[in-house]
Motif scaffolding. Structure first.
Motif, PDB file in Angstrom:
ATOM      1  N   CYS A  41       0.856  -1.190   0.000  1.00 35.59           N
ATOM      2  CA  CYS A  41       0.000   0.000   0.000  1.00 35.59           C
ATOM      3  C   CYS A  41       0.886   1.232   0.000  1.00 35.59           C
ATOM      4  CB  CYS A  41      -0.950   0.005   1.192  1.00 35.59           C
ATOM      5  SG  CYS A  41      -0.145   0.316   2.787  1.00 35.59           S
ATOM      6  N   HIS A  42       0.281   2.394  -0.128  1.00 33.07           N
ATOM      7  CA  HIS A  42       0.995   3.670  -0.162  1.00 33.07           C
ATOM      8  C   HIS A  42       0.779   4.416   1.152  1.00 33.07           C
ATOM      9  CE1 HIS A  42       2.012   7.793  -1.527  1.00 33.07           C
ATOM     10  NE2 HIS A  42       2.786   7.176  -2.399  1.00 33.07           N
ATOM     11  N   LYS A  53       1.770   5.067  15.713  1.00 40.45           N
ATOM     12  CA  LYS A  53       2.353   4.943  14.384  1.00 40.45           C
ATOM     13  C   LYS A  53       1.263   4.951  13.315  1.00 40.45           C
ATOM     14  CE  LYS A  53       6.555   2.363  15.555  1.00 40.45           C
ATOM     15  NZ  LYS A  53       7.363   1.150  15.260  1.00 40.45           N
ATOM     16  N   PRO A  54       1.597   5.470  12.114  1.00 41.57           N
ATOM     17  CA  PRO A  54       0.634   5.432  11.013  1.00 41.57           C
ATOM     18  C   PRO A  54       0.209   3.997  10.713  1.00 41.57           C
ATOM     19  CG  PRO A  54       2.425   6.922  10.491  1.00 41.57           C
ATOM     20  CD  PRO A  54       2.827   6.203  11.747  1.00 41.57           C
ATOM     21  N   LYS A  78       4.431   1.074  -1.492  1.00 38.50           N
ATOM     22  CA  LYS A  78       4.378   1.458  -2.901  1.00 38.50           C
ATOM     23  C   LYS A  78       5.193   2.736  -3.113  1.00 38.50           C
ATOM     24  CE  LYS A  78       0.353   1.031  -5.021  1.00 38.50           C
ATOM     25  NZ  LYS A  78      -1.115   1.092  -5.285  1.00 38.50           N
ATOM     26  N   PRO A  79       5.872   2.848  -4.244  1.00 38.12           N
ATOM     27  CA  PRO A  79       6.589   4.091  -4.548  1.00 38.12           C
ATOM     28  C   PRO A  79       5.593   5.249  -4.665  1.00 38.12           C
ATOM     29  CG  PRO A  79       7.258   2.303  -6.003  1.00 38.12           C
ATOM     30  CD  PRO A  79       6.026   1.831  -5.300  1.00 38.12           C
ATOM     31  N   TYR A  80       5.888   6.453  -4.203  1.00 39.48           N
ATOM     32  CA  TYR A  80       7.129   6.781  -3.504  1.00 39.48           C
ATOM     33  C   TYR A  80       6.772   7.158  -2.071  1.00 39.48           C
ATOM     34  CZ  TYR A  80       9.534   6.621  -7.945  1.00 39.48           C
ATOM     35  OH  TYR A  80      10.072   6.177  -9.119  1.00 39.48           O
ATOM     36  N   SER A  81       6.632   6.127  -1.241  1.00 39.31           N
ATOM     37  CA  SER A  81       6.223   6.297   0.151  1.00 39.31           C
ATOM     38  C   SER A  81       7.410   6.713   1.013  1.00 39.31           C
ATOM     39  CB  SER A  81       5.639   4.993   0.693  1.00 39.31           C
ATOM     40  OG  SER A  81       4.465   4.626   0.008  1.00 39.31           O
ATOM     41  N   MET A  82       7.102   7.466   2.066  1.00 40.54           N
ATOM     42  CA  MET A  82       8.128   7.861   3.034  1.00 40.54           C
ATOM     43  C   MET A  82       7.952   7.166   4.378  1.00 40.54           C
ATOM     44  SD  MET A  82       8.761  11.923   2.328  1.00 40.54           S
ATOM     45  CE  MET A  82       7.072  12.424   2.599  1.00 40.54           C
ATOM     46  N   LEU A  83       6.747   6.630   4.622  1.00 36.09           N
ATOM     47  CA  LEU A  83       6.489   5.966   5.898  1.00 36.09           C
ATOM     48  C   LEU A  83       6.965   4.518   5.807  1.00 36.09           C
ATOM     49  CD1 LEU A  83       2.943   7.424   6.617  1.00 36.09           C
ATOM     50  CD2 LEU A  83       5.118   8.113   7.637  1.00 36.09           C
ATOM     51  N   PRO A  92       7.225  -1.298   6.996  1.00 32.31           N
ATOM     52  CA  PRO A  92       7.184  -1.471   5.540  1.00 32.31           C
ATOM     53  C   PRO A  92       8.569  -1.303   4.906  1.00 32.31           C
ATOM     54  CG  PRO A  92       5.499   0.070   6.292  1.00 32.31           C
ATOM     55  CD  PRO A  92       6.410  -0.159   7.443  1.00 32.31           C
ATOM     56  N   VAL A  93       8.830  -2.097   3.871  1.00 35.56           N
ATOM     57  CA  VAL A  93      10.097  -2.032   3.145  1.00 35.56           C
ATOM     58  C   VAL A  93       9.955  -1.048   1.986  1.00 35.56           C
ATOM     59  CG1 VAL A  93      11.781  -3.346   1.811  1.00 35.56           C
ATOM     60  CG2 VAL A  93      10.658  -4.389   3.777  1.00 35.56           C
ATOM     61  N   SER A  94      10.960  -0.211   1.802  1.00 34.36           N
ATOM     62  CA  SER A  94      10.957   0.757   0.709  1.00 34.36           C
ATOM     63  C   SER A  94      11.547   0.149  -0.556  1.00 34.36           C
ATOM     64  CB  SER A  94      11.776   1.997   1.091  1.00 34.36           C
ATOM     65  OG  SER A  94      11.964   2.832  -0.041  1.00 34.36           O
ATOM     66  N   ILE A  95      10.901   0.421  -1.705  1.00 38.24           N
ATOM     67  CA  ILE A  95      11.470   0.076  -3.003  1.00 38.24           C
ATOM     68  C   ILE A  95      11.589   1.340  -3.864  1.00 38.24           C
ATOM     69  CG2 ILE A  95      10.713  -2.329  -3.000  1.00 38.24           C
ATOM     70  CD1 ILE A  95       8.362  -1.454  -4.825  1.00 38.24           C
ATOM     71  N   ASN A  96      11.672   2.491  -3.223  1.00 37.80           N
ATOM     72  CA  ASN A  96      11.757   3.752  -3.955  1.00 37.80           C
ATOM     73  C   ASN A  96      12.965   3.792  -4.878  1.00 37.80           C
ATOM     74  OD1 ASN A  96       9.480   4.674  -2.658  1.00 37.80           O
ATOM     75  ND2 ASN A  96      10.584   5.876  -1.137  1.00 37.80           N
ATOM     76  N   GLY A  97      14.117   3.385  -4.345  1.00 41.10           N
ATOM     77  CA  GLY A  97      15.340   3.412  -5.155  1.00 41.10           C
ATOM     78  C   GLY A  97      15.250   2.490  -6.344  1.00 41.10           C
ATOM     79  N   LYS A  98      14.768   1.275  -6.120  1.00 38.91           N
ATOM     80  CA  LYS A  98      14.631   0.303  -7.213  1.00 38.91           C
ATOM     81  C   LYS A  98      13.665   0.813  -8.277  1.00 38.91           C
ATOM     82  CE  LYS A  98      15.570  -3.951  -4.561  1.00 38.91           C
ATOM     83  NZ  LYS A  98      16.126  -3.282  -3.372  1.00 38.91           N
ATOM     84  N   SER A  99      12.548   1.367  -7.833  1.00 41.88           N
ATOM     85  CA  SER A  99      11.551   1.855  -8.772  1.00 41.88           C
ATOM     86  C   SER A  99      12.081   3.044  -9.571  1.00 41.88           C
ATOM     87  CB  SER A  99      10.283   2.258  -8.016  1.00 41.88           C
ATOM     88  OG  SER A  99       9.273   2.677  -8.905  1.00 41.88           O
TER      89      SER A  99
END
Length: 416
Positions: A41-42, A53-54, A78-83, A92-99
């Motif tokens: 989710c975003h 926490k959110p 989901k990109p481009y989440s900050m939480l 949650p795991v970030s995939i911002n860089g990969k995306s």
């Protein structure tokens, strides 16, 4: 126009910050470990605060039930989440860089070719992530085409979990389903009730599953947090004000365009609130998109509208889970928020102020609720809003009308 420029600038700033966070791996969270259930989710789907926490009311509730049944879970933001990481429930795991990398690699092409390359590259990205995590099931809020394609290639079922209104006039559930290849769509949709199921005729025609399982968050709080419902009620028996929940919506700047309306609500509703006496307590709940993107500004705008009035509540109404908030309300007023459905489950009458619901582009919205009488269209007028409150204040019905309780059964079947 100025408001639109500001919104675009804020959006660009958010994306840039989130991309930097993802590229640096800042607070990335857990590793891509093997799990039973993968969720996605975003930030804007994290509509409340739980235990500081959110909290994502849909996907975190799925995680709650899965873990209660003894299954492991992982949430990918989901990109481009900050939480991400410890900044939100479930780490949650970030995939911002990969995306971002997949998007940048496609910039040598234009138009359709570029879109196809982005889809191919991001599908490969998801295939790699799915091979690392090896989930039995994927559930997301509007899962992306590349994620769906990757799941289909690997033979993993992926479902789109309802998070708002579903009907025949919503493009995500009609035009998009008809337009896309089946490989780019989820295996099916997990919906709250039969009314939502009827709105997914396009999915059924495409051969996709449409499963009624109920609302995960409401089921969770009804069964697991019943004492919390009772403990957090704002109202008391005997003499008390009428508690009215107002649910805001994002993207209404063109409708509420006057400077004093600030894109939030019309002057008629503002006057109804300002001119009311101590017999009414107003609870204003921001939309999750507003909460995650512009909370401080909108909070400040609301204070400018109404001052620091004791008859206005913003924080509790916005930050608490919706089932908790609704358990304390008598009435609900909105332009055309999905909360009409959820309020109806709890016997709370709703006034729908959007004229196009009664006759126009949104006429398929809330037909079941309007037919039952738990919701009705009310003219956007101070006088008519106040008259509706006077009439409906004593009509609240019993709780416990959540239509389905099938989340745990769905997970048990698909994760065993």
């Amino acid at each position: 126009m100025a408001q639109r420029r500001n919104e675009r600038a804020t959006s660009l700033k958010t994306v840039l910050i989130s991309v930097i966070n993802g590229c640096l791996g800042w607070r990335r969270g857990r590793s891509f470990e093997k799990v039973d259930l993968l969720l996605t989710c975003h930030d804007v789907d994290r509509g409340s605060i739980v235990d500081g926490k959110p909290y994502a009311q849909i996907t975190d509730s799925f995680a709650f039930f899965a873990e209660m049944l003894g299954y492991s879970t992982l949430t990918i933001a989901k990109p481009y989440s900050m939480l991400v990481g410890h900044r939100a429930h479930g780490c949650p795991v970030s995939i911002n860089g990969k995306s971002l990398l997949m998007t940048l690699l496609s910039y040598s092409l234009l138009g359709i070719q570029r879109r196809q390359l982005v889809l191919t590259l991001k599908t490969r990205m998801w295939i790699n992530l799915l091979r690392k995590t090896r989930p039995k099931l994927v559930v997301g809020v509007q899962p992306s085409e590349d994620l769906c394609a990757a799941c289909k290639i690997l033979g993993i079922k992926v479902y789109d979990a309802q998070h708002g209104v579903i009907n025949s006039q919503h493009p995500w559930y009609t035009t998009r389903i008809k337009m896309l290849e089946k490989r780019l769509l989820p295996n099916g949709f997990l919906v709250w009730d039969e009314t939502s199921k009827h709105g997914l005729s396009a999915a059924k025609e495409k051969g996709l599953d449409v499963l009624v399982i109920g609302h995960p968050e409401f089921i969770r709080y009804r069964h697991e947090k019943k004492s919390r419902f009772d403990a957090t009620r704002i109202i008391t028996e005997g003499q008390r004000p009428v508690h009215v929940l107002i649910t805001l919506q994002w993207g209404l700047g063109d409708i509420f365009s006057a400077p004093e309306e600030k894109g939030l609500m019309g002057n008629e509703l503002i006057r109804a609130i300002k001119n009311s006496d101590e017999k009414i307590k107003w609870h204003i709940r921001m939309h999750p998109v507003q909460m995650r993107k512009n909370y401080k500004k909108i909070y400040s705008d609301l204070l400018l509208m109404f001052g620091d009035s004791k008859k206005i509540d913003i924080d509790d109404a916005t930050l608490n889970p919706l089932p908790i908030v609704l358990s304390s309300m008598d009435l609900h007023i909105t332009y055309h928020s999905t909360v009409v459905i959820e309020a109806g489950w709890m016997g709370i009458p709703s006034a729908i102020l959007c004229p196009y619901v009664e006759s126009g582009n949104y006429s398929s919205y809330y037909q079941s609720e309007r037919k039952s009488g738990i919701a009705e269209c009310v003219k956007y007028s101070e006088i008519e809003i106040c008259e509706w409150i006077d009439i409906k204040a004593n009509e609240r019905k019993n709780l416990n009308f959540i239509p389905m309780d099938g989340v745990a059964d769905f997970l048990s079947i698909n994760l065993r």
